[in-house]
Design a protein around this motif. Structure first.
Motif, PDB file in Angstrom:
ATOM      1  N   ALA A  50      31.374  37.832  16.973  1.00  0.00           N
ATOM      2  CA  ALA A  50      31.309  36.756  15.990  1.00  0.00           C
ATOM      3  C   ALA A  50      31.562  37.330  14.605  1.00  0.00           C
ATOM      4  CB  ALA A  50      29.944  36.080  16.050  1.00  0.00           C
ATOM      5  N   ALA A  51      32.581  36.795  13.941  1.00  0.00           N
ATOM      6  CA  ALA A  51      32.981  37.283  12.627  1.00  0.00           C
ATOM      7  C   ALA A  51      32.547  36.301  11.556  1.00  0.00           C
ATOM      8  CB  ALA A  51      34.491  37.479  12.580  1.00  0.00           C
ATOM      9  N   SER A  52      31.927  36.809  10.501  1.00  0.00           N
ATOM     10  CA  SER A  52      31.522  35.964   9.382  1.00  0.00           C
ATOM     11  C   SER A  52      31.874  36.650   8.071  1.00  0.00           C
ATOM     12  CB  SER A  52      30.018  35.669   9.438  1.00  0.00           C
ATOM     13  OG  SER A  52      29.275  36.864   9.369  1.00  0.00           O
ATOM     14  N   GLY A  53      31.993  35.821   7.020  1.00  0.00           N
ATOM     15  CA  GLY A  53      32.309  36.364   5.705  1.00  0.00           C
ATOM     16  C   GLY A  53      33.789  36.563   5.443  1.00  0.00           C
ATOM     17  N   PHE A  54      34.635  36.189   6.409  1.00  0.00           N
ATOM     18  CA  PHE A  54      36.075  36.350   6.217  1.00  0.00           C
ATOM     19  C   PHE A  54      36.679  35.163   5.493  1.00  0.00           C
ATOM     20  CE2 PHE A  54      37.186  40.104   8.707  1.00  0.00           C
ATOM     21  CZ  PHE A  54      36.032  40.295   9.450  1.00  0.00           C
ATOM     22  N   GLY A  55      35.962  34.028   5.485  1.00  0.00           N
ATOM     23  CA  GLY A  55      36.503  32.839   4.863  1.00  0.00           C
ATOM     24  C   GLY A  55      37.813  32.429   5.500  1.00  0.00           C
ATOM     25  N   SER A  56      38.727  31.990   4.668  1.00  0.00           N
ATOM     26  CA  SER A  56      40.026  31.532   5.168  1.00  0.00           C
ATOM     27  C   SER A  56      40.940  32.679   5.570  1.00  0.00           C
ATOM     28  CB  SER A  56      40.717  30.688   4.097  1.00  0.00           C
ATOM     29  OG  SER A  56      40.889  31.454   2.924  1.00  0.00           O
ATOM     30  N   ASP A  57      40.509  33.923   5.372  1.00  0.00           N
ATOM     31  CA  ASP A  57      41.342  35.081   5.704  1.00  0.00           C
ATOM     32  C   ASP A  57      41.195  35.503   7.149  1.00  0.00           C
ATOM     33  OD1 ASP A  57      40.804  36.702   2.487  1.00  0.00           O
ATOM     34  OD2 ASP A  57      42.295  35.223   3.129  1.00  0.00           O
ATOM     35  N   TYR A  58      40.302  34.895   7.919  1.00  0.00           N
ATOM     36  CA  TYR A  58      40.049  35.347   9.300  1.00  0.00           C
ATOM     37  C   TYR A  58      41.334  35.473  10.112  1.00  0.00           C
ATOM     38  CZ  TYR A  58      38.729  34.987  14.219  1.00  0.00           C
ATOM     39  OH  TYR A  58      38.629  35.191  15.577  1.00  0.00           O
ATOM     40  N   ASP A  59      42.207  34.473   9.986  1.00  0.00           N
ATOM     41  CA  ASP A  59      43.417  34.465  10.810  1.00  0.00           C
ATOM     42  C   ASP A  59      44.384  35.589  10.462  1.00  0.00           C
ATOM     43  OD1 ASP A  59      43.596  30.823  11.101  1.00  0.00           O
ATOM     44  OD2 ASP A  59      42.584  32.335  12.343  1.00  0.00           O
ATOM     45  N   TYR A  60      44.203  36.216   9.320  1.00  0.00           N
ATOM     46  CA  TYR A  60      45.100  37.282   8.894  1.00  0.00           C
ATOM     47  C   TYR A  60      44.612  38.670   9.301  1.00  0.00           C
ATOM     48  CZ  TYR A  60      47.285  33.582   6.249  1.00  0.00           C
ATOM     49  OH  TYR A  60      47.906  32.417   5.905  1.00  0.00           O
ATOM     50  N   TYR A  61      43.494  38.693   9.996  1.00  0.00           N
ATOM     51  CA  TYR A  61      42.928  39.962  10.442  1.00  0.00           C
ATOM     52  C   TYR A  61      43.296  40.255  11.891  1.00  0.00           C
ATOM     53  CZ  TYR A  61      39.980  41.065   6.426  1.00  0.00           C
ATOM     54  OH  TYR A  61      39.533  41.435   5.186  1.00  0.00           O
ATOM     55  N   ALA A  62      43.460  41.533  12.182  1.00  0.00           N
ATOM     56  CA  ALA A  62      43.537  42.013  13.550  1.00  0.00           C
ATOM     57  C   ALA A  62      42.154  42.524  13.951  1.00  0.00           C
ATOM     58  CB  ALA A  62      44.558  43.140  13.679  1.00  0.00           C
ATOM     59  N   PHE A  63      41.819  42.315  15.221  1.00  0.00           N
ATOM     60  CA  PHE A  63      40.511  42.731  15.724  1.00  0.00           C
ATOM     61  C   PHE A  63      40.690  43.656  16.921  1.00  0.00           C
ATOM     62  CE2 PHE A  63      37.655  40.081  13.271  1.00  0.00           C
ATOM     63  CZ  PHE A  63      38.501  39.101  12.789  1.00  0.00           C
ATOM     64  N   GLY A  64      39.948  44.732  16.890  1.00  0.00           N
ATOM     65  CA  GLY A  64      40.001  45.687  17.987  1.00  0.00           C
ATOM     66  C   GLY A  64      38.661  45.792  18.688  1.00  0.00           C
ATOM     67  N   TRP A  65      38.727  46.121  19.971  1.00  0.00           N
ATOM     68  CA  TRP A  65      37.539  46.480  20.736  1.00  0.00           C
ATOM     69  C   TRP A  65      37.628  47.969  21.063  1.00  0.00           C
ATOM     70  CZ3 TRP A  65      33.158  43.913  21.609  1.00  0.00           C
ATOM     71  CH2 TRP A  65      33.142  42.517  21.504  1.00  0.00           C
ATOM     72  N   PHE A  66      36.520  48.643  20.857  1.00  0.00           N
ATOM     73  CA  PHE A  66      36.416  50.065  21.144  1.00  0.00           C
ATOM     74  C   PHE A  66      35.206  50.293  22.041  1.00  0.00           C
ATOM     75  CE2 PHE A  66      39.438  52.017  18.178  1.00  0.00           C
ATOM     76  CZ  PHE A  66      39.769  50.915  17.424  1.00  0.00           C
ATOM     77  N   ARG A  67      35.185  51.410  22.735  1.00  0.00           N
ATOM     78  CA  ARG A  67      34.009  51.743  23.534  1.00  0.00           C
ATOM     79  C   ARG A  67      33.711  53.232  23.405  1.00  0.00           C
ATOM     80  NH1 ARG A  67      36.504  50.768  29.599  1.00  0.00           N
ATOM     81  NH2 ARG A  67      37.917  52.567  29.660  1.00  0.00           N
ATOM     82  N   GLN A  68      32.443  53.545  23.643  1.00  0.00           N
ATOM     83  CA  GLN A  68      32.013  54.940  23.549  1.00  0.00           C
ATOM     84  C   GLN A  68      31.043  55.223  24.679  1.00  0.00           C
ATOM     85  OE1 GLN A  68      30.412  56.039  19.715  1.00  0.00           O
ATOM     86  NE2 GLN A  68      30.776  58.217  20.124  1.00  0.00           N
ATOM     87  N   ALA A  69      31.475  56.079  25.589  1.00  0.00           N
ATOM     88  CA  ALA A  69      30.617  56.504  26.684  1.00  0.00           C
ATOM     89  C   ALA A  69      29.719  57.638  26.201  1.00  0.00           C
ATOM     90  CB  ALA A  69      31.471  56.957  27.866  1.00  0.00           C
ATOM     91  N   PRO A  70      28.581  57.838  26.847  1.00  0.00           N
ATOM     92  CA  PRO A  70      27.678  58.926  26.435  1.00  0.00           C
ATOM     93  C   PRO A  70      28.397  60.265  26.419  1.00  0.00           C
ATOM     94  CG  PRO A  70      26.592  57.487  28.002  1.00  0.00           C
ATOM     95  CD  PRO A  70      28.028  57.043  27.945  1.00  0.00           C
ATOM     96  N   GLY A  71      28.277  60.968  25.308  1.00  0.00           N
ATOM     97  CA  GLY A  71      28.876  62.295  25.186  1.00  0.00           C
ATOM     98  C   GLY A  71      30.371  62.310  24.960  1.00  0.00           C
ATOM     99  N   LYS A  72      30.957  61.137  24.771  1.00  0.00           N
ATOM    100  CA  LYS A  72      32.405  61.062  24.578  1.00  0.00           C
ATOM    101  C   LYS A  72      32.738  60.415  23.245  1.00  0.00           C
ATOM    102  CE  LYS A  72      33.738  60.994  29.446  1.00  0.00           C
ATOM    103  NZ  LYS A  72      34.577  60.311  30.475  1.00  0.00           N
ATOM    104  N   GLU A  73      33.972  60.580  22.816  1.00  0.00           N
ATOM    105  CA  GLU A  73      34.417  59.985  21.576  1.00  0.00           C
ATOM    106  C   GLU A  73      34.683  58.494  21.768  1.00  0.00           C
ATOM    107  OE1 GLU A  73      36.596  63.868  19.528  1.00  0.00           O
ATOM    108  OE2 GLU A  73      37.762  62.111  20.110  1.00  0.00           O
ATOM    109  N   ARG A  74      34.583  57.764  20.676  1.00  0.00           N
ATOM    110  CA  ARG A  74      34.901  56.344  20.716  1.00  0.00           C
ATOM    111  C   ARG A  74      36.404  56.178  20.937  1.00  0.00           C
ATOM    112  NH1 ARG A  74      31.995  52.586  16.290  1.00  0.00           N
ATOM    113  NH2 ARG A  74      30.292  53.830  17.177  1.00  0.00           N
ATOM    114  N   GLU A  75      36.773  55.255  21.822  1.00  0.00           N
ATOM    115  CA  GLU A  75      38.182  55.067  22.155  1.00  0.00           C
ATOM    116  C   GLU A  75      38.570  53.598  22.057  1.00  0.00           C
ATOM    117  OE1 GLU A  75      39.160  55.986  26.201  1.00  0.00           O
ATOM    118  OE2 GLU A  75      37.582  54.702  27.015  1.00  0.00           O
ATOM    119  N   GLY A  76      39.816  53.359  21.736  1.00  0.00           N
ATOM    120  CA  GLY A  76      40.325  51.995  21.661  1.00  0.00           C
ATOM    121  C   GLY A  76      40.508  51.397  23.041  1.00  0.00           C
TER     122      GLY A  76
END
Length: 127
Positions: free
Chosen positions: A23-49
């Motif tokens: 849930a994104a807030s505070g973007f106002g009318s600019d929300y549609d101009y943003y790209a959104f990514g999901w990342f994950r981080q397993a224990p002991g590993k680096e965060r990855e896209g």
């Protein structure tokens, strides 16, 4: 103030499904101009896209989730989703949502690209 709040994490058995929300807030009318990514981080590993979605709904996926995960966005709700199917134990980790103005592009996996981050939601896949 821009804020990203993830939800929908939990436990699942191998082969199961979960749907994450950002849930994104505070973007106002600019929300549609943003790209959104999901990342994950397993224990002991680096965060990855994991995936990214640009305006116009162009999407990117890392190879290990291609065909199993689907990213989407709802402009009416200012929410980005990650539908995760056919889960396996290697999908376990903290999942984070991130936002950047513009497009995913070829650098979408780079953590430094993103201006805003959520605090994450935990996904655990085990039998």
């Amino acid at each position: 103030q821009v804020q990203l709040v993830e939800s929908g994490g939990g436990s699942a058995q191998p082969g199961g499904s979960l749907r994450l929300s950002c849930a994104a807030s505070g973007f106002g009318s600019d929300y549609d101009y943003y790209a959104f990514g999901w990342f994950r981080q397993a224990p002991g590993k680096e965060r990855e896209g994991v995936s990214c979605i640009s305006r116009g709904d162009s999407t990117e996926y890392t190879d290990s989730v291609e065909g199993r995960f689907t990213i989407s966005r709802d402009s009416a709700k200012n929410t980005v989703y990650l539908q995760m199917n056919s889960l396996n134990p290697e999908d376990t980790g903290g999942y984070f949502c991130a936002a950047v103005p513009g497009w995913c592009g070829h650098t979408w996996r780079s953590l430094a690209k993103y201006d805003h981050w959520g605090k994450g939601t935990q996904v655990t896949v085990s039998s």
